[in-house]
Scaffold this motif. Structure first.
Motif, PDB file in Angstrom:
ATOM      1  N   GLY A   1      32.870  16.745  32.486  1.00 34.50           N
ATOM      2  CA  GLY A   1      34.129  17.456  32.319  1.00 34.50           C
ATOM      3  C   GLY A   1      35.344  16.580  32.548  1.00 34.50           C
ATOM      4  O   GLY A   1      36.443  17.089  32.760  1.00 34.50           O
ATOM      5  N   VAL A   2      35.148  15.251  32.527  1.00 32.66           N
ATOM      6  CA  VAL A   2      36.304  14.364  32.648  1.00 32.66           C
ATOM      7  C   VAL A   2      37.103  14.428  31.355  1.00 32.66           C
ATOM      8  O   VAL A   2      36.588  14.774  30.302  1.00 32.66           O
ATOM      9  N   ARG A   3      38.383  14.085  31.437  1.00 32.26           N
ATOM     10  CA  ARG A   3      39.259  14.170  30.272  1.00 32.26           C
ATOM     11  C   ARG A   3      38.981  13.065  29.264  1.00 32.26           C
ATOM     12  O   ARG A   3      39.062  13.270  28.062  1.00 32.26           O
ATOM     13  N   ALA A   4      38.667  11.864  29.766  1.00 33.33           N
ATOM     14  CA  ALA A   4      38.390  10.735  28.876  1.00 33.33           C
ATOM     15  C   ALA A   4      37.654   9.656  29.663  1.00 33.33           C
ATOM     16  O   ALA A   4      37.544   9.731  30.885  1.00 33.33           O
ATOM     17  N   ILE A   5      37.177   8.659  28.924  1.00 28.23           N
ATOM     18  CA  ILE A   5      36.505   7.515  29.514  1.00 28.23           C
ATOM     19  C   ILE A   5      37.149   6.263  28.929  1.00 28.23           C
ATOM     20  O   ILE A   5      37.262   6.125  27.712  1.00 28.23           O
ATOM     21  N   ILE A   6      37.591   5.370  29.805  1.00 28.96           N
ATOM     22  CA  ILE A   6      38.152   4.086  29.379  1.00 28.96           C
ATOM     23  C   ILE A   6      37.212   3.012  29.895  1.00 28.96           C
ATOM     24  O   ILE A   6      36.854   3.008  31.071  1.00 28.96           O
ATOM     25  N   THR A   7      36.797   2.116  28.996  1.00 29.54           N
ATOM     26  CA  THR A   7      35.850   1.089  29.397  1.00 29.54           C
ATOM     27  C   THR A   7      36.554  -0.169  29.898  1.00 29.54           C
ATOM     28  O   THR A   7      37.646  -0.508  29.442  1.00 29.54           O
ATOM     29  N   LYS A   8      35.900  -0.804  30.867  1.00 34.27           N
ATOM     30  CA  LYS A   8      36.352  -2.091  31.386  1.00 34.27           C
ATOM     31  C   LYS A   8      35.637  -3.171  30.587  1.00 34.27           C
ATOM     32  O   LYS A   8      34.471  -2.982  30.240  1.00 34.27           O
ATOM     33  N   PRO A   9      36.259  -4.278  30.328  1.00 34.43           N
ATOM     34  CA  PRO A   9      37.647  -4.573  30.656  1.00 34.43           C
ATOM     35  C   PRO A   9      38.575  -3.839  29.694  1.00 34.43           C
ATOM     36  O   PRO A   9      38.277  -3.697  28.508  1.00 34.43           O
ATOM     37  N   PHE A  10      39.692  -3.348  30.204  1.00 34.61           N
ATOM     38  CA  PHE A  10      40.667  -2.644  29.371  1.00 34.61           C
ATOM     39  C   PHE A  10      41.821  -3.583  29.056  1.00 34.61           C
ATOM     40  O   PHE A  10      42.014  -4.591  29.728  1.00 34.61           O
TER      41      PHE A  10
ATOM     42  N   LEU B   1      46.950   0.334  28.196  1.00 33.42           N
ATOM     43  CA  LEU B   1      46.450   1.361  29.106  1.00 33.42           C
ATOM     44  C   LEU B   1      47.331   2.611  29.161  1.00 33.42           C
ATOM     45  O   LEU B   1      46.812   3.728  29.042  1.00 33.42           O
ATOM     46  N   PRO B   2      48.658   2.484  29.285  1.00 29.74           N
ATOM     47  CA  PRO B   2      49.480   3.699  29.314  1.00 29.74           C
ATOM     48  C   PRO B   2      49.332   4.546  28.043  1.00 29.74           C
ATOM     49  O   PRO B   2      49.243   5.772  28.121  1.00 29.74           O
ATOM     50  N   ALA B   3      49.261   3.901  26.895  1.00 31.86           N
ATOM     51  CA  ALA B   3      49.108   4.637  25.628  1.00 31.86           C
ATOM     52  C   ALA B   3      47.736   5.303  25.551  1.00 31.86           C
ATOM     53  O   ALA B   3      47.627   6.429  25.049  1.00 31.86           O
ATOM     54  N   GLN B   4      46.692   4.632  26.044  1.00 33.41           N
ATOM     55  CA  GLN B   4      45.357   5.232  26.047  1.00 33.41           C
ATOM     56  C   GLN B   4      45.331   6.490  26.905  1.00 33.41           C
ATOM     57  O   GLN B   4      44.764   7.507  26.506  1.00 33.41           O
ATOM     58  N   ILE B   5      45.918   6.410  28.073  1.00 31.04           N
ATOM     59  CA  ILE B   5      45.943   7.562  28.981  1.00 31.04           C
ATOM     60  C   ILE B   5      46.781   8.688  28.380  1.00 31.04           C
ATOM     61  O   ILE B   5      46.371   9.847  28.374  1.00 31.04           O
ATOM     62  N   ALA B   6      47.945   8.347  27.859  1.00 34.56           N
ATOM     63  CA  ALA B   6      48.814   9.354  27.241  1.00 34.56           C
ATOM     64  C   ALA B   6      48.115  10.043  26.076  1.00 34.56           C
ATOM     65  O   ALA B   6      48.191  11.268  25.928  1.00 34.56           O
ATOM     66  N   ALA B   7      47.410   9.273  25.262  1.00 29.27           N
ATOM     67  CA  ALA B   7      46.692   9.857  24.122  1.00 29.27           C
ATOM     68  C   ALA B   7      45.580  10.790  24.595  1.00 29.27           C
ATOM     69  O   ALA B   7      45.380  11.880  24.030  1.00 29.27           O
ATOM     70  N   ALA B   8      44.861  10.402  25.641  1.00 29.81           N
ATOM     71  CA  ALA B   8      43.782  11.235  26.166  1.00 29.81           C
ATOM     72  C   ALA B   8      44.290  12.570  26.692  1.00 29.81           C
ATOM     73  O   ALA B   8      43.590  13.580  26.671  1.00 29.81           O
ATOM     74  N   LEU B   9      45.546  12.584  27.142  1.00 31.24           N
ATOM     75  CA  LEU B   9      46.127  13.787  27.720  1.00 31.24           C
ATOM     76  C   LEU B   9      47.101  14.507  26.784  1.00 31.24           C
ATOM     77  O   LEU B   9      47.736  15.471  27.161  1.00 31.24           O
TER      78      LEU B   9
END
Length: 126
Positions: free
Chosen positions: A100-109, A114-122
């Motif tokens: 139930g997590v909102r998104a998954i970001i893989t390392k290395p990012f 990163l801010p755009a990835q998080i914003a897009a996920a939300l």
């Protein structure tokens, strides 16, 4: 536009520092950090961030246990959580998504993205 507040929970100082710098400089977000799952849950309850970026592999209380603790607490169970992980196999990614997590970001990012990835996920404007 309101300033977004993100809590980064990761046991690796370098990851926290790079993510924090990127989110402050590129995203213009307020950033809090925690070096462990227990510290992260405590900060999440106290600070009520808009989103939590949570590392999966941590000693003592790993990311999955931390996520479950956040979900069990009435003060934090509505805060969206994005997992940060080096585990990229499809079965692991599915298991994380089923939590139930909102998104998954893989390392290395890529720090600058990163801010755009998080914003897009939300579904936030970046």
């Amino acid at each position: 536009m309101t300033t977004r507040h993100i809590l980064i929970i990761d046991d690796e100082y370098d990851i926290r520092a790079v993510a924090e710098l990127s989110l402050k400089a590129v995203g213009a977000w307020q950033v809090s950090t925690a070096a462990s799952g227990n510290e992260g849950v405590t900060k999440a309850v106290a600070e009520q961030p808009d989103v939590i970026l949570l590392d999966v592999m941590m000693p003592d209380m790993d990311g999955i246990a931390t996520f479950k603790a956040l979900q069990a607490h009435p003060a934090t169970n509505k805060i969206p959580v994005i997992l940060l992980t080096a585990k990229t196999q499809a079965a692991e990614q599915r298991r994380f998504a089923e939590l139930g997590v909102r998104a998954i970001i893989t390392k290395p990012f890529k720090a600058m993205k990163l801010p755009a990835q998080i914003a897009a996920a939300l579904n936030w404007e970046s």
